[in-house]
Each structure stands twice: as structure tokens, then as C-alpha cells.
Design a protein around this motif. Structure first.
Motif, short mmCIF file in Angstrom:
data_model
loop_
_atom_site.label_atom_id
_atom_site.label_comp_id
_atom_site.label_asym_id
_atom_site.label_seq_id
_atom_site.Cartn_x
_atom_site.Cartn_y
_atom_site.Cartn_z
N SER A 104 0.82 -1.21 0.00
CA SER A 104 0.00 0.00 0.00
C SER A 104 0.86 1.26 0.00
O SER A 104 1.99 1.28 0.49
CB SER A 104 -0.93 0.02 1.22
N TRP A 105 0.28 2.31 -0.56
CA TRP A 105 0.89 3.64 -0.52
C TRP A 105 -0.17 4.61 -0.04
O TRP A 105 -1.26 4.72 -0.61
CB TRP A 105 1.41 4.05 -1.88
N ASP A 106 0.16 5.35 1.04
CA ASP A 106 -0.78 6.30 1.63
C ASP A 106 -0.08 7.66 1.79
O ASP A 106 0.75 7.83 2.69
CB ASP A 106 -1.27 5.80 2.99
N PRO A 107 -0.43 8.64 0.94
CA PRO A 107 0.22 9.95 1.01
C PRO A 107 -0.42 10.92 1.99
O PRO A 107 0.17 11.96 2.30
CB PRO A 107 0.09 10.46 -0.43
N LEU A 108 -1.64 10.61 2.50
CA LEU A 108 -2.36 11.59 3.31
C LEU A 108 -2.72 11.11 4.71
O LEU A 108 -2.78 11.91 5.64
CB LEU A 108 -3.65 12.01 2.59
N LEU A 109 -2.97 9.82 4.88
CA LEU A 109 -3.43 9.28 6.15
C LEU A 109 -2.73 7.96 6.45
O LEU A 109 -2.15 7.33 5.57
CB LEU A 109 -4.94 9.02 6.11
#
Length: 275
Positions: A104-109
Motif C-alpha cells: 500500500s501507498w498512503d500519502p495523506l493518512l
């Protein structure tokens, strides 16, 4: 797999598709399965075509018989009480529980699989038109999803998170302290690797949206891409290859897991000082 992901399928049809798939893989006829579950073959046929709604007992019996954890229980729950948009339900109930590895990639949360209840509640409260009851249903659904990380033979999660996420005050200092303390604990598990992408990285490949890649033992790699107000789930080869390349580019800029864990702990302690 392509038909299973068809956005036109109702929750009952998705339950039926999965039941038919698992039954055929087990080498059982509808009649044989009906005998094992104490129902008629015609009833199994109606369930598989989506013409009849399964009850919670049948769903639980299917999970026990096929040893599918809570796959059919989750699918049954969403027939009467969906807890998200149709595209995401296909991911959370049909793809995620069957995954061998998630990237997974999560840039905001913080990734949903790694969130605490209070952090998730603060995130869902961002939807101004959502009632408190709906918020609690969404929080409960998110916590149930996390069971895939602790079940027998759990999947492997590689989570890339932007470093700025540790500084974003979701819910306030107490919520952030609790969340980062939980994140540090989960990141110490053998099947979970968390890597932070430095806030000053020049890499722009992941700035447009978050995504998750699911490696499955019985189907092609499937990707979930979420953007503002919409989302997509696809097993299309070219798209999955494109997202995998983007994931590799982002990960090339990330801190190693051990270093990331130390940064998480430092950020956690800074939030504690603000409490």
C-alpha cells in the motif's frame, strides 16, 4: 475474477459468485454442498445466481465448511448493511481477505488496516453529511478488516506512508499519540513492514493518489486506486504493472523499516508532549 469485480453486481450476486467459485474449487456439486450445509441443491443454485439472499447462519456455515475465515460473513453483512461504496466493498470483502501480500501507498493518512478506532472515527467525521450511527458502522467495519493481519497464517503487509502523515493532527494530540503508538507496535510484527517516505523526497510518482496492490494465490495481481470522490478496483494487467512500477519508484525513496520505526516513535513522543 473479471466478472467478480463487475460494478453492476449486487452484494447478493457477489456472495453467490464467491460461493460458486469456492464450491467449484473444492470439487463439489451444488447437491453435495447442500447436503453438507443442510439445504437443498436448488437453494444453493438460487444463492449462487443472486436470486435468494443468504442468511447469517448460512454464511457462517460456509466459512466453517470451506475454512474461509470470515469471507462469507463479510459478504453477507454487506447485503443488508453496506459500509462503503460498491467499488470498495468488492475490494474489502472479495480481494483483501484472499490476498497473500498487500503493498500500500498512503500519502495523506495512516493506512486503514493500521488505524486505531479513534483515528478512524476522526477521519470518518470529516464527511459532514455522515450521521454518528453511520460513522460508528464505518469504524466497526474498518476494525473488522484488520483481523486479516492477526488470523492464522496472516497476510504480509508492506505499507508505504508519507512522513507528513505523522505530523497531520487528525483528531488532536491524544488521538495522534495513540495512533502512532499503535503504528509502532504493529510495525514490529513479523508480517508487517512500514516504511516512511521522507517529506522532502523529490519523487512525485505518488502525489496524485493512494493505492494498494494485492497479490493473490489464485488470481492475477489486483489493484485498488482511490482518489477524491471515486475509486477503482482492477485486475487489468497493464494497469497493475503501471501501479507496481509507481510503487517501486516511491519505495526507492523510503527509509528502511527499522529507521522508519524510530521516526514513528519520535513523532509519537512529540505528540505526547502536547497532551
Amino acid at each position: 475474477m473479471g466478472n467478480d469485480l463487475d460494478p453492476r453486481l449486487t452484494p447478493a450476486q457477489r456472495f453467490g459468485r464467491e460461493l460458486g467459485r469456492v464450491r467449484r474449487e473444492a470439487g463439489l456439486s451444488q447437491a453435495r454442498l447442500g447436503d453438507h450445509l443442510g439445504v437443498s441443491s436448488s437453494f444453493i443454485g438460487h444463492i449462487e445466481t443472486g436470486n435468494r439472499r443468504p442468511g447469517t447462519k448460512l454464511a457462517a456455515d460456509c466459512d466453517r465448511f470451506f475454512k474461509t475465515d470470515d469471507l462469507f460473513t463479510h459478504l453477507c453483512r454487506n447485503i443488508t448493511a453496506p459500509t462503503g461504496p460498491a467499488w470498495f466493498l468488492r475490494w474489502s470483502d472479495e480481494i483483501e481477505p484472499r490476498a497473500r501480500v498487500l503493498r500500500s501507498w498512503d500519502p495523506l493518512l495512516v493506512s486503514g488496516l493500521l488505524q486505531t478506532e479513534n483515528y478512524a472515527r476522526a477521519v470518518f467525521r470529516g464527511g459532514l453529511a455522515t450521521s454518528e450511527q453511520e460513522i460508528e458502522e464505518q469504524v466497526s467495519a474498518r476494525m473488522r478488516r484488520q483481523l486479516i493481519l492477526t488470523k492464522d497464517s496472516p497476510l504480509v503487509l508492506w505499507a508505504l506512508i508519507d512522513e507528513w502523515v505523522l505530523r497531520r493532527p487528525i483528531g488532536g494530540p491524544e488521538v495522534m499519540y495513540e495512533q502512532l503508538d499503535h503504528l509502532a507496535a504493529v510495525a514490529s510484527r513479523q508480517n508487517v513492514k512500514v516504511q516512511l517516505v521522507p517529506y522532502d523526497t523529490p519523487c512525485t510518482s505518488g502525489l496524485m493518489s493512494g493505492f494498494v496492490l494485492a497479490e493473490l494465490s489464485d488470481a492475477p495481481t489486483t489493484v485498488s486506486i482511490e482518489s477524491s470522490g471515486a475509486g477503482e478496483v482492477s485486475a487489468e494487467h497493464d494497469l497493475a504493472a503501471f501501479i507496481w512500477d509507481r510503487y517501486d519508484r516511491i519505495r526507492a525513496e523510503a527509509h528502511r523499516p527499522g529507521q522508519s520505526l524510530e521516526i514513528i516513535k519520535e513523532a509519537r513522543d512529540q505528540w505526547k508532549q502536547q497532551m
